[in-house]
Design an enzyme around this catalytic site. Sequence first.
Site, short mmCIF file in Angstrom:
data_model
loop_
_atom_site.label_atom_id
_atom_site.label_comp_id
_atom_site.label_asym_id
_atom_site.label_seq_id
_atom_site.Cartn_x
_atom_site.Cartn_y
_atom_site.Cartn_z
N HIS A 1 0.81 -1.26 0.06
CA HIS A 1 -0.09 -0.03 -0.14
C HIS A 1 1.00 1.17 0.09
O HIS A 1 1.99 1.14 0.59
CB HIS A 1 -0.98 0.17 1.21
CG HIS A 1 -2.04 1.23 1.07
ND1 HIS A 1 -1.84 2.25 1.39
CD2 HIS A 1 -3.27 0.60 0.67
CE1 HIS A 1 -3.16 2.94 1.34
NE2 HIS A 1 -3.95 1.85 0.63
N ASP B 1 -8.08 -5.06 -0.24
CA ASP B 1 -8.49 -5.88 -1.36
C ASP B 1 -8.36 -7.24 -1.15
O ASP B 1 -8.66 -8.23 -1.83
CB ASP B 1 -7.76 -5.40 -2.38
CG ASP B 1 -8.34 -3.95 -2.95
OD1 ASP B 1 -7.64 -3.17 -3.24
OD2 ASP B 1 -9.58 -3.88 -2.67
C1 SDX Z 1 -6.17 0.15 -3.07
O1 SDX Z 1 -4.23 4.80 -1.96
C2 SDX Z 1 -5.31 3.93 -1.50
O2 SDX Z 1 -5.80 4.58 -0.29
C3 SDX Z 1 -5.82 3.03 -2.30
C4 SDX Z 1 -6.88 2.06 -1.43
C5 SDX Z 1 -8.12 2.83 -1.22
O3 SDX Z 1 -9.10 2.38 -0.11
O4 SDX Z 1 -8.62 3.58 -2.13
O5 SDX Z 1 -6.26 1.66 -0.18
C6 SDX Z 1 -7.39 1.00 -2.23
O6 SDX Z 1 -6.21 0.57 -4.05
C7 SDX Z 1 -5.30 -0.60 -2.19
C8 SDX Z 1 -4.10 -1.30 -3.16
C9 SDX Z 1 -4.60 -2.34 -3.96
N1 SDX Z 1 -3.65 -2.89 -5.07
C10 SDX Z 1 -2.83 -3.99 -4.91
O7 SDX Z 1 -3.05 -4.91 -4.00
C11 SDX Z 1 -1.98 -3.98 -5.98
C12 SDX Z 1 -0.58 -4.94 -5.43
N2 SDX Z 1 0.07 -3.75 -4.72
C13 SDX Z 1 1.10 -2.91 -5.37
O8 SDX Z 1 0.99 -2.92 -6.73
C14 SDX Z 1 1.47 -1.65 -4.50
O9 SDX Z 1 1.79 -2.21 -3.53
C15 SDX Z 1 0.87 -0.49 -4.65
C16 SDX Z 1 0.53 -0.05 -6.06
C17 SDX Z 1 -0.53 -0.73 -3.98
C18 SDX Z 1 1.60 0.46 -4.03
O10 SDX Z 1 2.72 0.63 -4.93
P1 SDX Z 1 3.60 1.96 -4.47
O11 SDX Z 1 3.21 2.60 -3.39
O12 SDX Z 1 4.17 2.61 -5.80
O13 SDX Z 1 4.90 1.02 -4.12
P2 SDX Z 1 5.92 0.48 -5.40
O14 SDX Z 1 5.20 -0.06 -6.51
O15 SDX Z 1 7.10 1.52 -5.53
O16 SDX Z 1 6.62 -0.59 -4.31
C19 SDX Z 1 7.94 -0.51 -3.37
C20 SDX Z 1 8.43 -1.91 -3.52
C21 SDX Z 1 8.83 -2.25 -4.89
O17 SDX Z 1 10.07 -2.89 -4.91
P3 SDX Z 1 11.56 -2.40 -4.92
O18 SDX Z 1 11.51 -1.66 -6.34
O19 SDX Z 1 11.78 -1.48 -3.87
O20 SDX Z 1 12.45 -3.74 -4.83
O21 SDX Z 1 7.69 -2.99 -3.01
C22 SDX Z 1 7.70 -3.96 -4.39
C23 SDX Z 1 7.79 -3.12 -5.33
O22 SDX Z 1 8.06 -4.11 -6.44
N3 SDX Z 1 5.96 -4.38 -3.96
C24 SDX Z 1 5.41 -5.57 -4.41
C25 SDX Z 1 4.26 -5.53 -4.05
N4 SDX Z 1 3.80 -4.07 -3.80
C26 SDX Z 1 5.18 -3.35 -3.56
N5 SDX Z 1 6.28 -6.50 -4.64
C27 SDX Z 1 5.47 -7.70 -4.82
N6 SDX Z 1 3.96 -7.66 -4.68
C28 SDX Z 1 3.27 -6.51 -4.31
N7 SDX Z 1 1.87 -6.64 -4.24
#
Ligand code: SDX
Length: 420
Positions: free
Chosen positions: A305, A362
């Site tokens: 998140h 989710d």
């Molecule tokens: C919602 O913002 C809100 O409030 C949203 C929400 C709401 O109520 O409105 O809470 C609802 O959208 C919840 C999130 C739902 N999405 C997912 O579950 C999709 C999977 N999650 C990711 O795609 C990710 O965690 C996000 C999109 C939610 C957040 O992404 P960020 O903040 O841009 O973080 P990032 O992608 O830069 O990740 C940081 C690191 C990375 O690794 P490094 O480059 O540092 O090595 O964490 C890793 C990412 O690769 N990472 C994950 C991961 N999420 C982040 N690795 C594997 N699986 C994951 N799910």
Amino acid sequence: MSDKVKISLGKESHEFPLIKGSENELGIDIKDLRSRTGLITYDPGYKNTGSCISDITFLDGEKGILRYRGYSIDDLANNLTFLEVAYLLIWGELPNQKELSNISNEIKKASSIDKDLEQILKSFPSKAHPMGILCSLTSALISFNPSSVDVSSNEKMFRASIELMAKFPILVSWVHRKINGLSMNKSDSKFSYTENLAQMMFKSSDDYKPNPIIIDALDKLLILHADHEQNCSTSTVRIVGSSHAGMYASISAGISALWGPLHGGANQAVIEMLEKIKADGGNTKRYLEKAKDKNDPFRLMGFGHRVYKNFDPRAKIIKKTADQVLTKLGISDPVLDIAKALEEEALNDDYFIKRKLYPNVDFYSGIIYRALGIPTEMFTVMFALGRVPGWIAQWKEMRLNKEPIGRPRQIYKGHNLRSF
Ligand code: SDX
């Protein structure tokens, strides 16, 4: 501690005021940064940028805190109905009995949809994704309601909010019935708001009686999705509304933003992921490794998140509710066991621990929707239904605060002047 920060550039230095929130969070007020220094900031995804001052929802990502108008999400989800929480978000205070019955009656009076809209719904192909249908029908509502709302008029704002709160559950139930080839159910004023949603979605005979287990689970899920400060779709609603586009048009744009699998679309992606793991013999370890492999596009959907670097408080409530609902309904869903195994492994894996990746709202919600008989493709539509009062409240706040039209700047890295 000083109430200013100093930014130095070469020999010049400039002071900018600090803004302190009611929970002591601090922001640098850079409203006149460019005019004073010629500088802009660069912050892709706005990870460090506050877009507004708001008094609707408070999140603390480190502590896993979520409050609507100062009330903790646990208190709201465990004690109120969705309509009461919607009232709190839109009008700022919990309703007394008179206010609640007034809004309930107003919504019942507005719970009908123009026949022409039903024709638009019928024209969609049977395989159309429900989020695409919902987004179109929300925009189409404008044709049957005022295209723009005079936000400074309490009466007009009250009317527009009632209309949307009344018509959205009908659209949601229509979309559900349409993609499942079922006949439409009409709104029935003898039911409460959430009971009416359930009967429009699930009624198959005239002696339909709402199941209190299902109604309680729906209220909880809708409350938990009702607002979440400046997430992607809410920021979309605010920026579209900042051009003085109408409330319905702004919310229709928010539905499109919510559809994305990185945002609200994740609840559908989680179940599809869990089903895939189940079909693959429940090999959760293999999928955990795939999620950690930078060369593999696979991500653990429902994990991580932008704000929560601790448990998403909503995920904790939903996980507990999933157990309760499945037990009470006598359902055992192997996908729930896979989800729990995946969570256990991820929470003990350095990759996830180092990046502070926890289950979000989710991760478990789809398991309850499934148990309630809602198809996977409808999960994000249910998220949108919950988020409507939050979107209304945020749109109203942005307009009443007379915020300027949203127009970020950029760093240009394209060609310099070329001869033609
Ligand atoms: C919602 O913002 C809100 O409030 C949203 C929400 C709401 O109520 O409105 O809470 C609802 O959208 C919840 C999130 C739902 N999405 C997912 O579950 C999709 C999977 N999650 C990711 O795609 C990710 O965690 C996000 C999109 C939610 C957040 O992404 P960020 O903040 O841009 O973080 P990032 O992608 O830069 O990740 C940081 C690191 C990375 O690794 P490094 O480059 O540092 O090595 O964490 C890793 C990412 O690769 N990472 C994950 C991961 N999420 C982040 N690795 C594997 N699986 C994951 N799910």
